[in-house]
Design a protein around this motif. Structure first.
Motif, short mmCIF file in Angstrom:
data_model
loop_
_atom_site.label_atom_id
_atom_site.label_comp_id
_atom_site.label_asym_id
_atom_site.label_seq_id
_atom_site.Cartn_x
_atom_site.Cartn_y
_atom_site.Cartn_z
N ALA A 1 12.92 -62.90 -89.58
CA ALA A 1 12.52 -62.99 -90.92
C ALA A 1 12.86 -64.31 -91.42
O ALA A 1 13.90 -64.74 -91.09
CB ALA A 1 12.95 -61.82 -91.89
N THR A 2 11.88 -64.90 -92.06
CA THR A 2 12.06 -66.23 -92.32
C THR A 2 12.69 -65.96 -93.82
O THR A 2 13.23 -67.11 -94.51
CB THR A 2 10.86 -66.86 -92.77
N GLU A 3 12.89 -64.81 -94.28
CA GLU A 3 13.03 -64.53 -95.64
C GLU A 3 13.84 -63.13 -95.80
O GLU A 3 13.09 -62.27 -95.80
CB GLU A 3 12.36 -64.69 -96.83
N SER A 4 15.06 -62.87 -95.62
CA SER A 4 15.62 -61.71 -95.18
C SER A 4 15.56 -60.70 -96.73
O SER A 4 15.64 -59.66 -96.47
CB SER A 4 16.97 -61.65 -94.48
N ALA A 5 15.48 -61.58 -97.61
CA ALA A 5 15.65 -60.80 -98.97
C ALA A 5 14.43 -59.87 -99.17
O ALA A 5 14.22 -59.06 -99.92
CB ALA A 5 15.68 -61.80 -100.26
N ALA A 6 13.18 -60.18 -98.14
CA ALA A 6 12.03 -59.21 -98.26
C ALA A 6 12.30 -57.70 -97.75
O ALA A 6 11.59 -56.87 -97.79
CB ALA A 6 11.03 -59.89 -97.60
N GLU B 1 6.12 -64.92 -92.51
CA GLU B 1 7.25 -64.03 -92.75
C GLU B 1 8.30 -63.58 -91.46
O GLU B 1 9.19 -63.08 -91.76
CB GLU B 1 6.83 -62.79 -93.63
N ARG C 1 15.87 -58.94 -89.45
CA ARG C 1 16.39 -59.87 -90.33
C ARG C 1 16.56 -61.06 -89.38
O ARG C 1 16.68 -62.25 -89.81
CB ARG C 1 17.77 -59.39 -91.15
#
Length: 213
Positions: free
Chosen positions: A204-209, A155, A201
């Protein structure tokens, strides 16, 4: 019967000890660990000075016990809420949220107990200095481990500099605490939260988290 009486005395002693330490951590967070004295605590809590002295023995022992009591409070308010969230960026953010709430809500009247106590003892030697240094090391290690868990879970980017990121997160939190205590406002907490989220962010590999503030 003798065992019952002994157990009763031990229980009362433990209750008195917790009462004294509950007051001590609050005083120390505002006035510093040097502001503590057995006589003062006994007077404020309407206890016998000899009884309080019997529990701690010396000012240094009182200071050390106060640091340990503060660590227990810190664990309850910061570490435990973070551990309740699965490893990943969600846990990293929950840790930061918990720390902000701990400082903003004045769990200790003077803000973060350890920020104040470390500034008081950082250039000194001795057992109290060592206890505070160990507490700080424990906190930094926890932050680094929490970030590393998120990296290992995929993540955070694989090349994330965990120690650097931990340093930055802690710096944002501590500056918010310092500003809040000095200026008697809570404006810095929102700034710290936005800065930490922006930094997370970037890694992060997925900022939506992560939430949007």
């Amino acid at each position: 019967m003798a065992a019952v009486r002994l157990d009763g005395r031990v229980e009362r002693g433990n209750q008195t000890r917790q009462l004294v330490l509950g007051r001590a951590v609050q005083i120390a967070s505002v006035e510093g660990l040097e502001g503590l004295s057995l006589g003062r605590l006994a007077a404020e809590l309407k206890l016998s000075k000899s009884g309080v002295f019997a529990l701690f023995g010396s000012k240094e022992e009182l200071q050390l016990a106060t640091v340990r009591a503060a660590v227990a409070v810190y664990v309850d308010h910061v570490l435990r809420p973070a551990r309740a969230v699965p490893p990943g960026v969600g846990r990293v953010w929950r840790m930061c949220e918990a720390w902000i709430a701990y400082s903003r809500d004045r769990v200790f009247r003077g803000g973060c107990f350890f920020y104040a106590a470390t500034a008081e003892f950082d250039a000194r030697g001795g057992k109290v200095h060592d206890a505070l240094a160990a507490a700080q090391t424990g906190w930094v290690t926890f932050v680094e481990e929490t970030i590393e868990e998120a990296r290992a879970a995929g993540e955070l980017a694989a090349d994330t500099d965990v120690r650097q990121l931990a340093f930055e997160v802690i710096a944002f939190l501590e500056l918010a605490n310092a500003e809040s205590v000095l200026q008697n406002n809570s404006l810095g907490y929102a700034k710290a939260a936005r800065a930490i989220l922006a930094r997370l962010r970037t890694a992060a590999t997925e900022s939506a988290a992560l939430p949007v503030l």
